[in-house]
Write an enzyme that holds these catalytic residues in place. Sequence first.
Site, PDB file in Angstrom:
ATOM      1  N   SER A 106      37.072  42.050  44.548  1.00  0.00           N
ATOM      2  CA  SER A 106      36.214  42.777  45.473  1.00  0.00           C
ATOM      3  C   SER A 106      36.298  41.535  46.587  1.00  0.00           C
ATOM      4  CB  SER A 106      35.119  42.603  44.542  1.00  0.00           C
ATOM      5  OG  SER A 106      34.989  41.897  44.190  1.00  0.00           O
TER       6      SER A 106
ATOM      7  N   GLY B 112      34.435  39.248  47.830  1.00  0.00           N
ATOM      8  CA  GLY B 112      34.588  37.944  47.243  1.00  0.00           C
ATOM      9  C   GLY B 112      35.447  36.918  47.206  1.00  0.00           C
ATOM     10  N   GLU B 113      36.106  37.870  46.785  1.00  0.00           N
ATOM     11  CA  GLU B 113      37.619  37.497  45.807  1.00  0.00           C
ATOM     12  C   GLU B 113      38.556  37.293  46.784  1.00  0.00           C
ATOM     13  OE1 GLU B 113      35.298  39.178  44.266  1.00  0.00           O
ATOM     14  OE2 GLU B 113      34.910  37.590  42.671  1.00  0.00           O
ATOM     15  N   VAL B 114      38.460  38.552  47.504  1.00  0.00           N
ATOM     16  CA  VAL B 114      38.959  38.834  49.052  1.00  0.00           C
ATOM     17  C   VAL B 114      39.583  37.466  49.829  1.00  0.00           C
ATOM     18  CG1 VAL B 114      39.919  39.466  51.065  1.00  0.00           C
ATOM     19  CG2 VAL B 114      39.420  41.517  48.237  1.00  0.00           C
TER      20      VAL B 114
ATOM     21  N   ALA C 284      38.015  34.352  49.261  1.00  0.00           N
ATOM     22  CA  ALA C 284      38.303  33.591  48.909  1.00  0.00           C
ATOM     23  C   ALA C 284      39.995  32.976  49.544  1.00  0.00           C
ATOM     24  CB  ALA C 284      37.479  33.488  47.437  1.00  0.00           C
TER      25      ALA C 284
END
Length: 382
Positions: free
Chosen positions: A54, A56-58, A60
């Site tokens: 999602s 946040g991970e993208v 990061a």
Amino acid sequence: MIYTLFSFLVWLLALPFVAFLSLKDKYKKSLPARFFLYNNPPCKKADIHFHACSFGEVSALESLASNFNDFSFTTITATGFQKAKTFTENSRFLPFENFVPFWLVKSNVVVIFEAELWLNLVRTAKKNGSFVVLLNARISDKSYKNYKKFRFYYKMIFKNIDLVLAQSEVDMQRLKELGAKNIKVVGNIKSANFKRLTKSYSKFNQKFVVIASTHEGEEEIILNAIKPTSNTKYMIAPRHPERFTRAGEICAKFAKVNSLSFEKFSWNLGLKSDIILLDTLNELVNFYAIADVVILAGSFIKGIGGHNPIEVAQFKTPLINGKFYHNQNALFELVDGVKFSDLSDINELLNSNLSPTKIKKSCDLDAIVDLLKDKIEERKSL
């Protein structure tokens, strides 16, 4: 074959629910793309393929991906997809498991972020001849027991993963129990994810408090605990865009009760109000840079587990966090100066001279980039 058949049966059973959920704004792009391949053709062939869940991970992975000229990206959620599209047009939604074997295009290296452990994703990537990396691998205290219950499934997954880059020694030991091999501890890549500013704002004359990444129920409890002062400006930034309207109503009510001015960022009124709703994505980091204090939400009610403090600490901004941050334990261990609160002392903290935050140890992003580039060249020479 058996697993893919099982996935197909699950897909059939899920169709009525998927069709219903697709009517909701939150899922109207992601579910048709993932479960029906609607407007979701395969990615164009690339040297390296990244997959994350999602927003946040993208986010990061953005700094890491920017070191490569030829990459593709898949994600699960609409916000993740929207973020990925800001730095590469070669972005897609990852389809449901039964579609992956004939949908996934070969890349020299496939990088899977954190817990996106889909069997057909890693198995198809391996069958295609890709070097498969699990990056930022971790197993939280909360999820450890559930992972062990499905150890048989994860053993099949780890047979198809060539390299695991773990966050900590504890994560490495837990991953070994699940069948992972060739594990290296490199730290948390989010500690090196220093987001670039997209715009520079001048400091406000008033004290500026950012209440960031709020979830359902948090705007009320945080604002109700705060006694606003005349020399303070507050910005509230909901975590999910589908909550912008509701959060705006809460902020407007708070402003009215306390005889304060209110505006939404999208109104373009010049950010002159006492209460500002940040109702857009990709702007929050710009305000972390000029904030006097950040109250990081996602941590004041149970069940969420907190958010990334590194994004705040990169600017040495004072940070107040709630006490429910179990999903981010590893990151908070990397930051000095965080004040933890149950909101009973929030006004005392806001009125005190809080110390700046400091990142104690960052992951070596350059070393990871060099490793991945070496693996790309190895695969090209095969």
